[in-house]
Scaffold this motif. Structure first.
Motif, PDB file in Angstrom:
ATOM      1  N   ARG A 156      52.471  36.468  98.052  1.00 50.07           N
ATOM      2  CA  ARG A 156      52.454  35.924  99.419  1.00 50.07           C
ATOM      3  C   ARG A 156      51.255  35.016  99.631  1.00 50.07           C
ATOM      4  NH1 ARG A 156      53.241  41.243 100.638  1.00 50.07           N
ATOM      5  NH2 ARG A 156      51.284  41.348 101.780  1.00 50.07           N
ATOM      6  N   LYS A 157      50.102  35.388  99.089  1.00 52.33           N
ATOM      7  CA  LYS A 157      48.911  34.536  99.221  1.00 52.33           C
ATOM      8  C   LYS A 157      49.141  33.198  98.516  1.00 52.33           C
ATOM      9  CE  LYS A 157      46.616  38.023 101.041  1.00 52.33           C
ATOM     10  NZ  LYS A 157      46.335  38.070 102.489  1.00 52.33           N
ATOM     11  N   SER A 158      49.707  33.259  97.321  1.00 56.60           N
ATOM     12  CA  SER A 158      49.960  32.032  96.552  1.00 56.60           C
ATOM     13  C   SER A 158      50.935  31.125  97.298  1.00 56.60           C
ATOM     14  CB  SER A 158      50.535  32.377  95.169  1.00 56.60           C
ATOM     15  OG  SER A 158      49.626  33.164  94.432  1.00 56.60           O
ATOM     16  N   PHE A 159      51.979  31.722  97.856  1.00 56.30           N
ATOM     17  CA  PHE A 159      52.963  30.918  98.570  1.00 56.30           C
ATOM     18  C   PHE A 159      52.360  30.288  99.822  1.00 56.30           C
ATOM     19  CE2 PHE A 159      56.426  30.702 101.779  1.00 56.30           C
ATOM     20  CZ  PHE A 159      57.095  29.627 101.224  1.00 56.30           C
ATOM     21  N   GLY A 160      51.507  31.030 100.533  1.00 55.38           N
ATOM     22  CA  GLY A 160      50.853  30.474 101.715  1.00 55.38           C
ATOM     23  C   GLY A 160      50.006  29.248 101.370  1.00 55.38           C
ATOM     24  N   ILE A 161      49.266  29.330 100.264  1.00 52.78           N
ATOM     25  CA  ILE A 161      48.440  28.198  99.821  1.00 52.78           C
ATOM     26  C   ILE A 161      49.324  27.007  99.454  1.00 52.78           C
ATOM     27  CG2 ILE A 161      46.895  27.407  97.989  1.00 52.78           C
ATOM     28  CD1 ILE A 161      45.700  30.245  97.950  1.00 52.78           C
ATOM     29  N   LEU A 162      50.410  27.270  98.726  1.00 51.49           N
ATOM     30  CA  LEU A 162      51.306  26.188  98.305  1.00 51.49           C
ATOM     31  C   LEU A 162      51.958  25.505  99.509  1.00 51.49           C
ATOM     32  CD1 LEU A 162      53.019  27.977  95.286  1.00 51.49           C
ATOM     33  CD2 LEU A 162      51.478  26.023  95.146  1.00 51.49           C
ATOM     34  N   PHE A 328      37.916  35.520 101.833  1.00 48.82           N
ATOM     35  CA  PHE A 328      38.865  35.973 102.855  1.00 48.82           C
ATOM     36  C   PHE A 328      39.165  37.463 102.724  1.00 48.82           C
ATOM     37  CE2 PHE A 328      39.307  31.581 103.688  1.00 48.82           C
ATOM     38  CZ  PHE A 328      39.965  31.440 104.900  1.00 48.82           C
ATOM     39  N   ARG A 329      38.298  38.184 102.011  1.00 53.77           N
ATOM     40  CA  ARG A 329      38.322  39.643 101.898  1.00 53.77           C
ATOM     41  C   ARG A 329      39.579  40.177 101.214  1.00 53.77           C
ATOM     42  NH1 ARG A 329      35.778  41.601 107.755  1.00 53.77           N
ATOM     43  NH2 ARG A 329      33.827  40.424 107.558  1.00 53.77           N
ATOM     44  N   ASN A 330      40.095  39.421 100.266  1.00 53.17           N
ATOM     45  CA  ASN A 330      41.193  39.933  99.451  1.00 53.17           C
ATOM     46  C   ASN A 330      40.631  40.773  98.313  1.00 53.17           C
ATOM     47  OD1 ASN A 330      43.517  38.682 100.735  1.00 53.17           O
ATOM     48  ND2 ASN A 330      42.701  36.739 100.004  1.00 53.17           N
ATOM     49  N   GLU A 331      41.430  41.713  97.825  1.00 52.41           N
ATOM     50  CA  GLU A 331      41.014  42.572  96.722  1.00 52.41           C
ATOM     51  C   GLU A 331      40.710  41.745  95.470  1.00 52.41           C
ATOM     52  OE1 GLU A 331      40.603  45.862  96.663  1.00 52.41           O
ATOM     53  OE2 GLU A 331      41.136  46.129  98.769  1.00 52.41           O
ATOM     54  N   HIS A 332      39.865  42.286  94.602  1.00 49.52           N
ATOM     55  CA  HIS A 332      39.519  41.596  93.359  1.00 49.52           C
ATOM     56  C   HIS A 332      40.770  41.283  92.543  1.00 49.52           C
ATOM     57  CE1 HIS A 332      37.784  40.723  89.428  1.00 49.52           C
ATOM     58  NE2 HIS A 332      38.490  41.724  88.924  1.00 49.52           N
ATOM     59  N   ALA A 333      41.658  42.293  92.382  1.00 52.88           N
ATOM     60  CA  ALA A 333      42.850  42.100  91.564  1.00 52.88           C
ATOM     61  C   ALA A 333      43.748  41.012  92.153  1.00 52.88           C
ATOM     62  CB  ALA A 333      43.623  43.408  91.436  1.00 52.88           C
ATOM     63  N   THR A 334      43.919  41.036  93.478  1.00 49.46           N
ATOM     64  CA  THR A 334      44.745  40.019  94.133  1.00 49.46           C
ATOM     65  C   THR A 334      44.137  38.640  93.945  1.00 49.46           C
ATOM     66  OG1 THR A 334      45.508  41.607  95.798  1.00 49.46           O
ATOM     67  CG2 THR A 334      45.719  39.273  96.341  1.00 49.46           C
ATOM     68  N   SER A 335      42.824  38.536  94.085  1.00 52.23           N
ATOM     69  CA  SER A 335      42.148  37.244  93.937  1.00 52.23           C
ATOM     70  C   SER A 335      42.262  36.713  92.522  1.00 52.23           C
ATOM     71  CB  SER A 335      40.671  37.388  94.326  1.00 52.23           C
ATOM     72  OG  SER A 335      40.534  37.820  95.666  1.00 52.23           O
ATOM     73  N   VAL A 336      42.147  37.603  91.536  1.00 58.76           N
ATOM     74  CA  VAL A 336      42.298  37.183  90.136  1.00 58.76           C
ATOM     75  C   VAL A 336      43.701  36.645  89.889  1.00 58.76           C
ATOM     76  CG1 VAL A 336      42.451  38.029  87.758  1.00 58.76           C
ATOM     77  CG2 VAL A 336      40.511  38.677  89.185  1.00 58.76           C
ATOM     78  N   LYS A 398      41.175  48.581  88.672  1.00 61.03           N
ATOM     79  CA  LYS A 398      42.611  48.725  88.497  1.00 61.03           C
ATOM     80  C   LYS A 398      43.334  47.750  89.394  1.00 61.03           C
ATOM     81  CE  LYS A 398      42.538  53.605  87.269  1.00 61.03           C
ATOM     82  NZ  LYS A 398      41.142  53.748  87.071  1.00 61.03           N
ATOM     83  N   ALA A 399      44.304  47.028  88.810  1.00 59.85           N
ATOM     84  CA  ALA A 399      45.098  46.084  89.593  1.00 59.85           C
ATOM     85  C   ALA A 399      46.007  46.820  90.551  1.00 59.85           C
ATOM     86  CB  ALA A 399      45.946  45.239  88.648  1.00 59.85           C
ATOM     87  N   THR A 400      46.179  46.262  91.720  1.00 60.45           N
ATOM     88  CA  THR A 400      47.083  46.732  92.767  1.00 60.45           C
ATOM     89  C   THR A 400      46.731  48.127  93.272  1.00 60.45           C
ATOM     90  OG1 THR A 400      48.720  47.747  91.265  1.00 60.45           O
ATOM     91  CG2 THR A 400      48.967  45.396  91.736  1.00 60.45           C
ATOM     92  N   MET A 401      45.531  48.650  92.981  1.00 59.28           N
ATOM     93  CA  MET A 401      45.157  49.960  93.473  1.00 59.28           C
ATOM     94  C   MET A 401      44.536  49.853  94.862  1.00 59.28           C
ATOM     95  SD  MET A 401      46.166  52.269  91.507  1.00 59.28           S
ATOM     96  CE  MET A 401      45.231  53.636  92.135  1.00 59.28           C
ATOM     97  N   ASP A 402      45.302  49.275  95.790  1.00 62.65           N
ATOM     98  CA  ASP A 402      44.821  49.141  97.154  1.00 62.65           C
ATOM     99  C   ASP A 402      45.555  50.102  98.075  1.00 62.65           C
ATOM    100  OD1 ASP A 402      47.263  47.993  96.900  1.00 62.65           O
ATOM    101  OD2 ASP A 402      46.778  46.149  97.997  1.00 62.65           O
ATOM    102  N   GLU A 403      46.130  51.169  97.504  1.00 58.89           N
ATOM    103  CA  GLU A 403      46.897  52.134  98.270  1.00 58.89           C
ATOM    104  C   GLU A 403      46.220  53.494  98.199  1.00 58.89           C
ATOM    105  OE1 GLU A 403      48.583  53.374 100.641  1.00 58.89           O
ATOM    106  OE2 GLU A 403      50.408  52.256 100.205  1.00 58.89           O
ATOM    107  N   ASP A 404      46.338  54.257  99.277  1.00 60.88           N
ATOM    108  CA  ASP A 404      45.759  55.588  99.355  1.00 60.88           C
ATOM    109  C   ASP A 404      46.784  56.601  98.849  1.00 60.88           C
ATOM    110  OD1 ASP A 404      44.454  57.906  99.955  1.00 60.88           O
ATOM    111  OD2 ASP A 404      44.734  57.754 102.124  1.00 60.88           O
ATOM    112  N   PHE A 405      46.462  57.288  97.741  1.00 57.84           N
ATOM    113  CA  PHE A 405      47.370  58.269  97.167  1.00 57.84           C
ATOM    114  C   PHE A 405      46.935  59.699  97.512  1.00 57.84           C
ATOM    115  CE2 PHE A 405      48.479  54.620  94.664  1.00 57.84           C
ATOM    116  CZ  PHE A 405      49.806  54.802  94.322  1.00 57.84           C
TER     117      PHE A 405
END
Length: 591
Positions: A156-162, A328-336, A398-405
């Motif tokens: 979604r971030k990539s599409f918004g930029i495009l 813009f305070r995105n997670e490291h994995a998302t930014s990478v 860890k990639a995509t580990m932005d969820e509380d388990f």
């Protein structure tokens, strides 16, 4: 006629050119995809090979072929718009106008500053910087679709930029015109009139889409002529693209808006099915045209410079995108992931650099070098994703580990919460069972939460995610994903981490089921098998056979199918045909 003295006419030469493109695409594109390099690189190399075979003289005006083939990008954005409802677009406004604008200006400033440092003039550096800040919508969205990651956070971030970059094309072309004639100062009234015209055209598209298109398609559907529906779908795309072009916007933006206004139409799926063959064909042609449009003389003369500049600008751009995304305070994995998705330069760079050269703002040689750099970066873009595991692993994050388990304590772990997973969950919840649900589609998770479901975000193909989700504590694992490769990987990871856990798996088809049997699942169901048996049962009942007899027949078919599967596992795909009914059994009980 003497074959040795045969000279093709202009029309025949066009057919030879077309055949050369088709042969090159059919030979190279599947090969590159099989090698894991992606179909886009295959198309690019196919175009370059044909260009070399014709010694750079494939056509008198290769840029015209490139311009014509941009229709593939137009159709591609139309299909994207079809899948993006207006309310979803509104929710993305922060990514589009915030993150997108920051990326455009940030990358433009850094790349323009680098050009300035190498001795280019201010005007030239400005055009070079902003032109190289653009990324390829066609490449990025194609790659997101191939990986089924369009609706993930980074997708979604990539599409918004495009999308912001597509909106920026018109201001950039206007900037070229202003820089080329600084003496002509724009009038405020003219600018306001231009903005008003654009808004009026967008409003007209919205009104047509809301109040006219459904009625038109409904009327055409009554003709029962599929070719008319296809023609109408293409007409909508071309009409919207031309309307936006008339008011100064890009063709691509017009087609995207046309798709958005049809996103909630009852004929959306029909339109998408009709457009899809043309989209793929023209998009492939576009990438081949990129290879064909390269000036071979410039490449031969400056090949070392082009090969040095392309990866350097991609590295600079990738680092800048990562920095903007983190700001813009995105997670490291998302930014990478965003940085690895967007470092290539875009197809609209061809348009911008060609316009600047025509206006005298760029030397012709520099324009040709920049266009070659853009093409090389496109070719390299399929390789950047291979850096993802290295970059994410190198930080220990860890990639995509932005969820509380913390609340993942169900007795059952359900992986995949599409249509199949949602139905599977119902009898489990009805019997009072606590279920941990895992899915990697962010949009699907948002939709599920609106209905009250608790779905955890995570990639089920990763063993560490499975363990955090409670794999070692659950009584059973249910795999409901719809992609064969992902399902097989999940089963392998579950079996490697927990060999004894009961495992219930959805198979895509018989071939997939045969593969899964080697993984020793507890139970496999093919996604259409039971529903098809149920349909057959009700057909028999509708023809007068009693419910008990129909159920007995269905049970017998199920038993025969299991026997056939067992024989196929041992003897191969074509074994067990004696358990398969291929014609009517006599006597017919209905007679």
């Amino acid at each position: 006629m003497d074959i040795l003295q045969y000279t093709p006419s202009a029309l025949e030469l066009m057919f030879w050119h077309t055949l050369a493109l088709i042969v090159a695409a059919c030979a190279l594109t599947p090969l590159f995809k099989r090698l894991g390099l992606g179909s886009i690189l295959g198309y690019l190399i196919a175009g370059l090979v044909v260009n070399l075979l014709f010694a750079g003289n494939f056509s008198e005006h290769p840029e015209e072929l490139l311009h014509f083939s941009e229709f593939g990008v137009v159709l591609f954005l139309f299909v994207i718009g079809l899948e993006l409802k207006p309310q979803n677009l509104w929710r993305m406004r922060g990514d589009i106008f915030g993150l997108g604008t920051a990326q455009m200006l940030g990358c433009g400033a850094i790349l323009g500053g680098a050009a300035l440092a190498f001795g280019l003039s201010g005007k030239t550096a400005l055009i070079v910087g902003l032109g190289l800040a653009l990324s390829s919508t066609a490449i990025v969205m194609s790659q997101l679709d191939e990986r089924n990651e369009r609706h993930t956070a980074y997708g979604r971030k990539s599409f918004g930029i495009l999308l912001l970059q597509d909106l920026a094309i018109v201001p950039l072309l206007l900037m070229v015109s202003l820089l080329a004639s600084v003496a002509e100062q724009p009038q405020v009234g003219d600018l306001l009139m231009g903005i008003a015209t654009v808004l009026a055209a967008i409003l007209l598209l919205i009104l047509i889409g809301r109040y006219a298109l459904d009625s038109v398609f409904a009327l055409l559907a009554k003709s029962r002529m599929p070719e008319i529906m296809t023609a109408a779908a293409l007409g909508v795309v071309i009409g919207a693209a031309l309307l936006m072009d008339v008011v100064g916007m890009s063709y691509a933006m017009g087609s995207f808006l046309a798709g958005v206004m049809l996103a909630e139409s009852t004929f959306r799926h029909e339109v998408e099915a009709n457009i899809e063959p043309f989209r793929g064909l023209f998009l492939g042609l576009f990438f081949m045209a990129v290879g064909l449009s390269l000036d071979l003389d410039v490449i031969v003369q400056y090949w070392y410079l082009i090969l040095a500049i392309a990866p350097c600008t991609m590295l600079i751009k990738g680092l800048a995108i990562y920095g903007v995304s983190r700001a813009f305070r995105n997670e490291h994995a998302t930014s990478v992931k965003v940085a690895l998705a967007l470092p290539q330069h875009g197809e609209f760079g061809f348009v911008l650099f060609a316009s600047a050269a025509a206006a005298g703002l760029l030397p012709t040689t520099l324009s040709s070098v920049l266009i070659a750099v853009v093409a090389v970066s496109m070719a390299l873009s399929s390789l950047t994703a291979r850096l993802e595991p290295l970059l994410l692993a190198s930080t220990g994050q860890k990639a995509t580990m932005d969820e509380d388990f913390s609340d993942a304590n169900g007795r059952l772990l359900v992986i995949g919460f599409g249509r199949f997973g949602q139905i599977v969950s119902q009898p489990l919840f009805a019997r009072g069972l606590d279920v941990t649900i895992l899915d990697h589609d962010a949009q699907r998770i948002d939709d599920a939460r609106r209905f009250g479901f608790r779905v955890h975000f995570g990639d089920g193909t990763r063993r560490d995610i499975l363990r955090i989700a409670g794999l070692d504590k659950v009584d059973a694992v249910v795999v409901c994903t719809d992609r064969e490769e992902a399902t097989t990987r999940i089963v392998d990871e579950v079996r490697a981490a927990h060999p004894d856990v009961p495992l219930y798996v959805r198979a895509r088809d018989r071939h997939h089921a045969l593969k899964l049997f080697d993984r020793h699942p507890t139970y496999i169901v093919r996604e259409t098998f039971e529903s098809a048996l149920l349909m057959g049962k009700h057909i028999l009942m509708g023809l007068g056979i009693s419910e008990a007899e129909a159920a007995e027949t269905s049970s017998a078919i199920r038993s025969k199918d299991l026997s056939r599967l067992d024989k196929q596992r041992k003897e191969g795909l074509y074994a067990g045909n004696e358990h398969l009914f291929v014609s009517a059994v006599k006597p017919d009980p209905l007679n």
